[in-house]
Design a protein around this motif. Structure first.
Motif, PDB file in Angstrom:
ATOM      1  N   MET A 109      -6.812  -4.929   6.810  1.00 55.79           N
ATOM      2  CA  MET A 109      -6.692  -4.613   5.385  1.00 55.79           C
ATOM      3  C   MET A 109      -8.058  -4.347   4.763  1.00 55.79           C
ATOM      4  SD  MET A 109      -3.609  -6.934   3.922  1.00 55.79           S
ATOM      5  CE  MET A 109      -3.619  -6.035   2.402  1.00 55.79           C
ATOM      6  N   LEU A 110      -9.047  -5.156   5.090  1.00 57.34           N
ATOM      7  CA  LEU A 110     -10.385  -4.946   4.552  1.00 57.34           C
ATOM      8  C   LEU A 110     -10.944  -3.590   4.987  1.00 57.34           C
ATOM      9  CD1 LEU A 110     -11.795  -8.548   4.935  1.00 57.34           C
ATOM     10  CD2 LEU A 110     -11.506  -7.299   2.784  1.00 57.34           C
ATOM     11  N   MET A 111     -10.692  -3.230   6.227  1.00 54.13           N
ATOM     12  CA  MET A 111     -11.146  -1.932   6.728  1.00 54.13           C
ATOM     13  C   MET A 111     -10.510  -0.806   5.915  1.00 54.13           C
ATOM     14  SD  MET A 111     -10.539  -0.211  10.471  1.00 54.13           S
ATOM     15  CE  MET A 111      -8.782  -0.223  10.191  1.00 54.13           C
ATOM     16  N   LEU A 112      -9.218  -0.918   5.622  1.00 49.69           N
ATOM     17  CA  LEU A 112      -8.534   0.104   4.831  1.00 49.69           C
ATOM     18  C   LEU A 112      -9.066   0.143   3.407  1.00 49.69           C
ATOM     19  CD1 LEU A 112      -4.909  -0.459   6.159  1.00 49.69           C
ATOM     20  CD2 LEU A 112      -6.388   1.498   6.635  1.00 49.69           C
ATOM     21  N   PHE A 113      -9.338  -1.020   2.824  1.00 47.07           N
ATOM     22  CA  PHE A 113      -9.916  -1.062   1.471  1.00 47.07           C
ATOM     23  C   PHE A 113     -11.259  -0.349   1.448  1.00 47.07           C
ATOM     24  CE2 PHE A 113      -7.534  -5.257   0.749  1.00 47.07           C
ATOM     25  CZ  PHE A 113      -6.547  -4.660  -0.014  1.00 47.07           C
ATOM     26  N   TYR A 114     -12.141  -0.707   2.385  1.00 50.60           N
ATOM     27  CA  TYR A 114     -13.481  -0.130   2.413  1.00 50.60           C
ATOM     28  C   TYR A 114     -13.478   1.349   2.781  1.00 50.60           C
ATOM     29  CZ  TYR A 114     -15.464  -4.743   1.739  1.00 50.60           C
ATOM     30  OH  TYR A 114     -15.794  -5.968   1.214  1.00 50.60           O
ATOM     31  N   ALA A 115     -12.429   1.795   3.453  1.00 49.09           N
ATOM     32  CA  ALA A 115     -12.311   3.217   3.791  1.00 49.09           C
ATOM     33  C   ALA A 115     -11.876   4.044   2.589  1.00 49.09           C
ATOM     34  CB  ALA A 115     -11.325   3.407   4.941  1.00 49.09           C
ATOM     35  N   GLY A 116     -11.509   3.373   1.501  1.00 50.70           N
ATOM     36  CA  GLY A 116     -11.120   4.084   0.292  1.00 50.70           C
ATOM     37  C   GLY A 116      -9.658   4.475   0.247  1.00 50.70           C
ATOM     38  N   ILE A 117      -8.844   3.874   1.102  1.00 48.07           N
ATOM     39  CA  ILE A 117      -7.412   4.153   1.116  1.00 48.07           C
ATOM     40  C   ILE A 117      -6.791   3.511  -0.128  1.00 48.07           C
ATOM     41  CG2 ILE A 117      -5.266   3.918   2.442  1.00 48.07           C
ATOM     42  CD1 ILE A 117      -7.384   5.493   3.958  1.00 48.07           C
ATOM     43  N   PRO A 118      -5.959   4.240  -0.862  1.00 47.19           N
ATOM     44  CA  PRO A 118      -5.320   3.655  -2.058  1.00 47.19           C
ATOM     45  C   PRO A 118      -4.444   2.445  -1.707  1.00 47.19           C
ATOM     46  CG  PRO A 118      -5.045   6.036  -2.023  1.00 47.19           C
ATOM     47  CD  PRO A 118      -5.622   5.649  -0.692  1.00 47.19           C
ATOM     48  N   ASP A 119      -4.369   1.515  -2.643  1.00 46.54           N
ATOM     49  CA  ASP A 119      -3.614   0.279  -2.416  1.00 46.54           C
ATOM     50  C   ASP A 119      -2.145   0.542  -2.100  1.00 46.54           C
ATOM     51  OD1 ASP A 119      -5.975  -0.996  -2.922  1.00 46.54           O
ATOM     52  OD2 ASP A 119      -5.411  -1.708  -4.914  1.00 46.54           O
ATOM     53  N   ARG A 120      -1.563   1.517  -2.737  1.00 48.55           N
ATOM     54  CA  ARG A 120      -0.145   1.833  -2.455  1.00 48.55           C
ATOM     55  C   ARG A 120       0.041   2.348  -1.027  1.00 48.55           C
ATOM     56  NH1 ARG A 120       3.009   1.195  -6.799  1.00 48.55           N
ATOM     57  NH2 ARG A 120       2.036   1.351  -8.843  1.00 48.55           N
ATOM     58  N   THR A 121      -0.918   3.096  -0.543  1.00 45.77           N
ATOM     59  CA  THR A 121      -0.850   3.590   0.835  1.00 45.77           C
ATOM     60  C   THR A 121      -1.024   2.437   1.819  1.00 45.77           C
ATOM     61  OG1 THR A 121      -1.761   5.709   0.113  1.00 45.77           O
ATOM     62  CG2 THR A 121      -1.823   5.248   2.472  1.00 45.77           C
ATOM     63  N   ILE A 122      -1.920   1.525   1.499  1.00 46.25           N
ATOM     64  CA  ILE A 122      -2.114   0.343   2.350  1.00 46.25           C
ATOM     65  C   ILE A 122      -0.828  -0.469   2.413  1.00 46.25           C
ATOM     66  CG2 ILE A 122      -3.349  -1.847   2.581  1.00 46.25           C
ATOM     67  CD1 ILE A 122      -5.798  -0.412   1.374  1.00 46.25           C
ATOM     68  N   ALA A 123      -0.170  -0.611   1.271  1.00 45.35           N
ATOM     69  CA  ALA A 123       1.103  -1.341   1.243  1.00 45.35           C
ATOM     70  C   ALA A 123       2.114  -0.688   2.186  1.00 45.35           C
ATOM     71  CB  ALA A 123       1.651  -1.381  -0.181  1.00 45.35           C
ATOM     72  N   PHE A 124       2.169   0.630   2.172  1.00 45.29           N
ATOM     73  CA  PHE A 124       3.094   1.344   3.058  1.00 45.29           C
ATOM     74  C   PHE A 124       2.699   1.146   4.521  1.00 45.29           C
ATOM     75  CE2 PHE A 124       4.031   5.200   5.487  1.00 45.29           C
ATOM     76  CZ  PHE A 124       5.416   5.199   5.413  1.00 45.29           C
ATOM     77  N   LEU A 125       1.416   1.323   4.829  1.00 44.98           N
ATOM     78  CA  LEU A 125       0.944   1.221   6.217  1.00 44.98           C
ATOM     79  C   LEU A 125       1.115  -0.182   6.795  1.00 44.98           C
ATOM     80  CD1 LEU A 125      -2.347   3.301   5.963  1.00 44.98           C
ATOM     81  CD2 LEU A 125      -0.216   3.979   7.088  1.00 44.98           C
ATOM     82  N   MET A 126       0.923  -1.191   5.954  1.00 44.37           N
ATOM     83  CA  MET A 126       0.999  -2.577   6.423  1.00 44.37           C
ATOM     84  C   MET A 126       2.393  -3.182   6.226  1.00 44.37           C
ATOM     85  SD  MET A 126      -2.071  -3.161   7.569  1.00 44.37           S
ATOM     86  CE  MET A 126      -2.176  -4.921   7.701  1.00 44.37           C
ATOM     87  N   ASP A 127       3.331  -2.381   5.716  1.00 46.55           N
ATOM     88  CA  ASP A 127       4.701  -2.821   5.463  1.00 46.55           C
ATOM     89  C   ASP A 127       4.720  -4.052   4.554  1.00 46.55           C
ATOM     90  OD1 ASP A 127       7.462  -2.656   5.631  1.00 46.55           O
ATOM     91  OD2 ASP A 127       7.567  -3.948   7.403  1.00 46.55           O
ATOM     92  N   MET A 128       4.027  -3.898   3.412  1.00 47.25           N
ATOM     93  CA  MET A 128       3.921  -4.960   2.418  1.00 47.25           C
ATOM     94  C   MET A 128       4.254  -4.379   1.052  1.00 47.25           C
ATOM     95  SD  MET A 128       0.242  -6.504   3.575  1.00 47.25           S
ATOM     96  CE  MET A 128       0.287  -7.919   2.509  1.00 47.25           C
ATOM     97  N   SER A 129       4.490  -5.237   0.095  1.00 48.47           N
ATOM     98  CA  SER A 129       4.688  -4.758  -1.273  1.00 48.47           C
ATOM     99  C   SER A 129       3.320  -4.467  -1.896  1.00 48.47           C
ATOM    100  CB  SER A 129       5.430  -5.798  -2.112  1.00 48.47           C
ATOM    101  OG  SER A 129       4.601  -6.904  -2.355  1.00 48.47           O
ATOM    102  N   PHE A 130       3.325  -3.606  -2.892  1.00 49.90           N
ATOM    103  CA  PHE A 130       2.094  -3.263  -3.601  1.00 49.90           C
ATOM    104  C   PHE A 130       1.486  -4.514  -4.226  1.00 49.90           C
ATOM    105  CE2 PHE A 130       0.146  -1.849  -7.677  1.00 49.90           C
ATOM    106  CZ  PHE A 130      -0.944  -1.173  -7.137  1.00 49.90           C
ATOM    107  N   ALA A 131       2.329  -5.370  -4.799  1.00 55.82           N
ATOM    108  CA  ALA A 131       1.849  -6.611  -5.422  1.00 55.82           C
ATOM    109  C   ALA A 131       1.167  -7.521  -4.394  1.00 55.82           C
ATOM    110  CB  ALA A 131       3.002  -7.341  -6.098  1.00 55.82           C
ATOM    111  N   SER A 132       1.681  -7.575  -3.187  1.00 57.30           N
ATOM    112  CA  SER A 132       1.077  -8.392  -2.134  1.00 57.30           C
ATOM    113  C   SER A 132      -0.305  -7.882  -1.763  1.00 57.30           C
ATOM    114  CB  SER A 132       1.957  -8.412  -0.893  1.00 57.30           C
ATOM    115  OG  SER A 132       3.183  -9.042  -1.149  1.00 57.30           O
ATOM    116  N   VAL A 133      -0.444  -6.583  -1.695  1.00 57.43           N
ATOM    117  CA  VAL A 133      -1.743  -5.993  -1.371  1.00 57.43           C
ATOM    118  C   VAL A 133      -2.751  -6.320  -2.467  1.00 57.43           C
ATOM    119  CG1 VAL A 133      -2.988  -3.812  -1.047  1.00 57.43           C
ATOM    120  CG2 VAL A 133      -0.778  -4.160   0.058  1.00 57.43           C
ATOM    121  N   ARG A 134      -2.347  -6.192  -3.725  1.00 53.43           N
ATOM    122  CA  ARG A 134      -3.249  -6.487  -4.845  1.00 53.43           C
ATOM    123  C   ARG A 134      -3.630  -7.971  -4.849  1.00 53.43           C
ATOM    124  NH1 ARG A 134      -6.058  -3.154  -7.113  1.00 53.43           N
ATOM    125  NH2 ARG A 134      -5.887  -4.193  -9.095  1.00 53.43           N
ATOM    126  N   THR A 135      -2.677  -8.842  -4.548  1.00 56.24           N
ATOM    127  CA  THR A 135      -2.957 -10.273  -4.501  1.00 56.24           C
ATOM    128  C   THR A 135      -3.958 -10.584  -3.393  1.00 56.24           C
ATOM    129  OG1 THR A 135      -0.764 -10.806  -5.355  1.00 56.24           O
ATOM    130  CG2 THR A 135      -1.925 -12.558  -4.179  1.00 56.24           C
TER     131      THR A 135
END
Length: 68
Positions: free
Chosen positions: A13-39
């Motif tokens: 997740m940290l790698m995706l954050f630092y790569a500039g991937i949007p939080d909503r995309t990270i949620a999709f890629l990691m199979d998580m809710s958007f709120a979980s990613v933000r938390t």
């Protein structure tokens, strides 16, 4: 004070954050809710700001500048 421990999923997740991937995309890629990613992002910031983390403020600044 014990240093924070990160698991493999945390590093991914940290790698995706630092790569500039949007939080909503990270949620999709990691199979998580958007709120979980933000938390998690908020919790990572808190963990990195601990006084025993060298350059923690730099990492938090970079994390904060990643896309929403």
């Amino acid at each position: 004070m014990e240093k924070p421990q990160f698991e493999e999923e945390d590093f991914k997740m940290l790698m995706l954050f630092y790569a500039g991937i949007p939080d909503r995309t990270i949620a999709f890629l990691m199979d998580m809710s958007f709120a979980s990613v933000r938390t998690r992002k908020t919790r990572y910031k808190e963990r990195l700001l601990r006084p025993d983390i060298v350059n923690g403020h730099y990492f938090v600044q970079e994390l904060a500048s990643s896309r929403q």
